[in-house]
Design an enzyme around this catalytic site. Structure first.
Site, mmCIF file in Angstrom:
data_model
loop_
_atom_site.group_PDB
_atom_site.id
_atom_site.type_symbol
_atom_site.label_atom_id
_atom_site.label_comp_id
_atom_site.label_asym_id
_atom_site.label_seq_id
_atom_site.Cartn_x
_atom_site.Cartn_y
_atom_site.Cartn_z
ATOM 1 N N LYS A 80 3.797 -6.691 6.053
ATOM 2 C CA LYS A 80 3.769 -8.233 6.374
ATOM 3 C C LYS A 80 4.786 -8.924 6.299
ATOM 4 O O LYS A 80 5.413 -8.906 5.156
ATOM 5 C CB LYS A 80 2.478 -8.674 5.807
ATOM 6 C CG LYS A 80 2.047 -9.971 6.358
ATOM 7 C CD LYS A 80 0.671 -10.560 5.532
ATOM 8 C CE LYS A 80 0.218 -11.810 6.337
ATOM 9 N NZ LYS A 80 -1.074 -12.191 5.543
ATOM 10 N N SER A 155 -4.801 -13.471 8.771
ATOM 11 C CA SER A 155 -3.283 -13.784 9.176
ATOM 12 C C SER A 155 -2.531 -12.429 9.175
ATOM 13 O O SER A 155 -1.576 -12.507 9.903
ATOM 14 C CB SER A 155 -2.602 -14.690 8.229
ATOM 15 O OG SER A 155 -2.452 -14.378 6.980
ATOM 16 N N SER A 179 -7.301 -12.430 4.493
ATOM 17 C CA SER A 179 -6.233 -12.303 5.729
ATOM 18 C C SER A 179 -6.003 -10.648 5.736
ATOM 19 O O SER A 179 -5.396 -10.234 6.703
ATOM 20 C CB SER A 179 -4.958 -12.938 5.336
ATOM 21 O OG SER A 179 -4.921 -14.211 5.867
HETATM 22 N N1 GLN Z 1 -7.771 -17.771 7.063
HETATM 23 C C1 GLN Z 1 -7.676 -18.274 6.048
HETATM 24 C C2 GLN Z 1 -6.686 -19.349 5.928
HETATM 25 O O1 GLN Z 1 -6.330 -19.743 6.920
HETATM 26 C C3 GLN Z 1 -7.224 -17.276 4.952
HETATM 27 C C4 GLN Z 1 -5.627 -16.655 5.028
HETATM 28 C C5 GLN Z 1 -5.204 -15.758 4.147
HETATM 29 O O2 GLN Z 1 -5.971 -14.942 3.761
HETATM 30 N N2 GLN Z 1 -4.035 -15.939 4.293
HETATM 31 O O3 GLN Z 1 -6.400 -20.012 4.863
#
Ligand code: GLN
Length: 487
Positions: A80, A155, A179
């Protein structure tokens, strides 16, 4: 012969060891695959072409000379793009860091390289990991390999799509509020959010430090366990780093879950959970019961407060973490001759960050400001404690808690992008775990209209062994193992 890009980790290693395949040939097979299909998927931001070949050649040389080789020798892994890789751009999918090339490796990267894994490239994500769909990327959205009009989750959507479409054997993502698990669920792969502290965050570009962990992603549980083995270990560079009780998680992969006690919190099937998702996951739970686990309904009455507490805490931490991107110390900067500091910094931040990131910085700054700090930030920390206490108490009765990973099936790209609140709501089942700090896994459990559905299992802190064991049994007895997207 099967195309090398379709092989599992043990298969690749066996073939490299008995000289049926070289690391270089294996890498070539993945790069050809990426060239052929990634134009459609957009999983990668950077391909690490030359350095990867260099490493592959080196590994082949070691094998030829009979020298010691690592446990992931020749295995391609996608990273990532918020995890620092020395000499390879690390953009966080943001214009702010478009040209940032770290001069050091994250802890996990050094560990992977020590084990002779090959970093094939850096994957697309929501900007600074803020989002659930991988649509908030400066480099354009990633598409779901199962249906290119649909989001892959987020994400870490690029990491999930890359593995699901066989552009990489393994990948790693980060999980602040889901994510790793959300895109694992939407792309029908396995994704683990480890116990807080088990994987060093050194070199992970921070979004919300108290919530996030780096996690492994793979097409099957065995591959995932082998990757997880290389990621753990105490790191003095991360003050929250803890040691795990085990060093080889693959030893827990036995197909036997008799005596397993599963708890099904009724809130995991409550309001907002799509009926088709609920039905698919219940079938999964029934299967585990048929395999010998006992299963009982329970309740987690505090989880209804988790989403609000999560977003307040995550945004507050983000507003502080992202203060460093001012175009002076870090990040996008526009030339200016003479200008005051305020104008300079606000223009760089105004143009370098995308709209979701700005929304969160503004809300987080508000929650931390004098007069609101106690009302919002401190209050959410208190709620977090209550949720944690309830989880820990519930774990006295169960080995694993179980439910859907995502409350809804994958949806179309663009469908919810104008409605941030609806997107935040899609995280209701993943964020409680990050507030508590315990581990959770998402495993493929079925399909609705040919779109993947994931099942989430949660265990007490440091009990990843339970998650891997239950997931392995489930996987061995399901017919989903060999199903992949047609692309
Ligand atoms: N969707 C969640 C957020 O936007 C989790 C994102 C993540 O785990 N990085 O904060």
């Amino acid at each position: 012969m099967v195309d090398p890009y379709r092989l599992t980790v043990p298969e690749i290693i066996a073939k490299i060891d008995n000289r049926e395949l070289t690391a270089e040939e294996c890498l070539s097979s993945f790069l050809t695959r990426i060239r052929k299909i990634d134009g459609k998927i957009n999983a990668f931001i950077t391909i690490n072409h030359e350095a990867a070949f260099q490493r592959a050649k080196n590994i082949d040389k070691k094998v030829r000379n009979g020298e010691r080789v690592g446990t992931l020798r020749g295995v391609c892994i996608a990273i990532k793009d918020n995890i620092c890789t020395k000499g390879i751009p690390t953009t966080c999918s943001s214009k702010m860091l478009e040209h940032f090339i770290p001069n050091y490796n994250a802890y996990v990267i050094d560990k992977l390289l020590e084990e002779d894994a090959i970093i094939i490239g850096k994957t697309n994500m929501d900007e600074f990991a803020m989002g659930s769909t991988t649509e908030n990327s400066f480099f354009g959205p990633t598409k779901n390999p199962w249906n290119l009009s649909y989001v892959p989750g987020g994400s870490s959507g690029g990491s999930a799509a890359a593995v699901s479409s066989c552009e990489s054997v393994l990948s790693i993502g980060s999980d602040t509020g889901g994510s790793v698990r959300s895109p694992a669920s939407f792309c029908s792969i396995v994704g683990l959010k480890p116990t807080y502290g088990v994987v060093s965050r050194y070199g992970l570009i921070a979004y919300a430090n108290s919530l996030e962990q780096i996690g492994p992603m793979a097409r099957n549980v065995k591959d995932l366990a082998l990757l997880f083995n290389t990621m753990i270990g105490h790191d003095s560079m991360d003050s929250t780093s803890t040691s795990t009780p085990y060093s080889d998680y693959s030893t827990f992969l036995v197909d036997d879950i008799t005596d397993f006690k599963l708890g099904v919190p009724k809130e995991f099937f409550g309001e907002g959970v799509d009926e088709r998702v609920a039905k698919t996951v219940w079938k999964g739970i029934d299967k585990l019961e048929a395999l010998g686990a006992t299963c009982e309904e329970t309740s987690l009455s505090t989880v209804k407060y988790a989403l609000s507490a999560y977003y307040l805490i995550a945004m507050s931490e983000a507003s502080s973490n992202l203060a460093r991107y001012d175009g002076i110390r870090y990040g996008y900067s526009e030339n200016s001759k003479s200008e005051n500091w305020n104008n300079f910094v606000s223009r760089n931040r105004g143009r370098g960050f995308g709209s979701e990131v700005k929304r969160r910085i503004i809300l987080g700054t508000y929650a931390l400001s004098a007069g609101y700090y106690d009302k919002y930030y401190i209050k959410s920390l208190q709620v977090r404690t209550k949720i944690r206490q309830e989880f820990i108490k519930t774990f006295n009765q169960f080995d694993v808690l179980i439910g859907p990973t995502m409350p809804i099936p994958p949806f179309k790209i663009g469908e919810k992008i104008e409605d941030p609140l609806a997107l935040y709501m899609s995280d209701i089942l993943t964020v409680p775990v990050n507030l508590v700090g315990c581990p959770a896994i998402s495993i493929p459990c079925g399909f609705v209209n040919n779109l993947p559905i994931g099942m989430q299992m949660i265990s007490p802190p440091l009990r990843e062994d339970l998650l891997l064991k239950a997931s392995y049994s489930f996987e061995q007895n399901s017919n989903l193992k060999d199903r992949g997207p047609k692309i």
